[in-house]
Design an enzyme around this catalytic site. Structure first.
Site, PDB file in Angstrom:
ATOM      1  N   GLU A   1       0.828  -1.205   0.000  1.00 25.60           N
ATOM      2  CA  GLU A   1       0.000   0.000   0.000  1.00 25.60           C
ATOM      3  C   GLU A   1       0.863   1.256   0.000  1.00 25.60           C
ATOM      4  OE1 GLU A   1      -4.223   1.293   0.772  1.00 25.60           O
ATOM      5  OE2 GLU A   1      -2.940   0.459  -0.757  1.00 25.60           O
TER       6      GLU A   1
ATOM      7  N   THR B   1      -3.588   9.135  -4.544  1.00 24.98           N
ATOM      8  CA  THR B   1      -3.568   9.166  -3.090  1.00 24.98           C
ATOM      9  C   THR B   1      -2.385   9.968  -2.556  1.00 24.98           C
ATOM     10  OG1 THR B   1      -4.647   7.004  -3.036  1.00 24.98           O
ATOM     11  CG2 THR B   1      -3.605   7.751  -1.005  1.00 24.98           C
TER      12      THR B   1
END
Length: 307
Positions: A128, A181
């Site tokens: 991630e 992100t």
């Protein structure tokens, strides 16, 4: 066992009042990874469908998460993997986390002493970080565990599974834009006013309590974000109008899925969720803004073997 296929679900992170702490797995949409055990150490990605992503292991979220697990455990074997993306890149519903969760869950099936869900989440966070720039678990944890998850600590990592009230549904809409992100996180403030921290902490506590008591009124009052949303909503078309329309037509809460562009509505019952979906589709259609949408039950199921 030499080959398995794993499914990991999409998820909603933050849920307004729980930035980097809260997550919820969704039903019916996610990523699939097929793992083939091979004698050569490491991870080799042989194919990717559903998205244009790098095959290079260390440039791919699944590859990074898988390599972290293989290396840390010093496994004397490796895997060839095939990735089928069911979640659009940069969609805000945990696409990178689903891939990371799927590979670590899959590798775990080949271990003599399988790891716990918390340990799998730890390795999934390594992947991630490639997508977001930081090791956060609010999407990885629900993709592994299923249901609502709460990260009570990152150092050391500690995750709590929370109950999912019956008849809880989520409406997702996604404008056809991409929000990275890393860039979205970089725009967030470093210093937060004390009053906002107190308000957000109360909302988080109230929301957690509502899950244990199935108190939907408390849930609706608690699912509010006074810290992150004000800085991110400007990136999302018609955000305030969409929230007003959703709440007017039955949503208990409305917010940003992760860093966006997905937006979610929490609803009691499928009928209410479908009404909200129809209302939001009409709002964006009248404004000539293309969106995707779907309704999902809040799912208790995380990563799983499908064949």
């Amino acid at each position: 066992m030499e080959v398995i296929k794993v499914f990991s679900p999409a998820s909603i992170a933050n849920l307004n009042c729980g930035f980097d702490l809260l997550g919820l797995s969704l039903e019916g949409i996610g990523d699939e990874i097929t793992l083939r055990k091979v004698p050569q150490k490491g991870i080799k990605i042989t194919s990717i469908t559903g998205a244009d992503l790098p095959l290079e292991t260390l440039k791919n979220v699944a590859g990074v998460a898988g390599m972290a697990m293989v290396n840390h455990l010093n496994l004397n074997f490796g895997f060839e993997i095939q990735i089928r993306k069911g979640i659009n890149i940069g969609s805000g519903i945990g696409g990178s986390a689903a891939s990371a969760a799927a590979i670590v869950f899959g590798i775990n099936q080949f271990l003599d002493k399988p790891l716990s869900n918390k340990e799998l989440t730890f390795y999934g966070m390594k992947g991630e970080a490639l997508a977001s720039g930081s090791e956060h678990a609010d999407n990885v944890a629900p993709a592994v565990y299923g249901g609502f998850t709460l990260i009570t600590s990152y150092s050391p990592l500690n995750i709590v599974s929370l109950p999912v009230p019956k008849n809880l549904f989520v409406t997702i809409i996604r404008p056809h834009i991409e929000i990275k992100t890393k860039e979205s996180r970089a725009a967030l403030p470093i210093n937060i006013p004390l009053n906002d921290v107190i308000t957000q902490s109360g909302n988080l506590a109230g929301f957690i309590s509502s899950l244990y008591t199935s108190d939907y009124d408390l849930m609706a009052r608690s699912l509010k974000d006074v810290i992150i949303e004000p800085h991110r909503k400007c990136q999302l078309p018609l955000f305030d109008k969409a929230r007003a329309a959703a709440v007017k037509n039955g949503a208990m809460a409305f917010g940003i899925g992760g860093s966006g562009p997905a937006m979610f509505s929490i609803c009691k019952g499928k009928k209410a969720a479908e009404q909200v979906e129809d209302t939001l589709k009409e709002l964006y259609r009248n404004s000539n803004i293309q969106i995707d949408s779907f309704v999902s039950k809040a799912s208790n199921v995380g990563s799983k073997i499908i064949s």
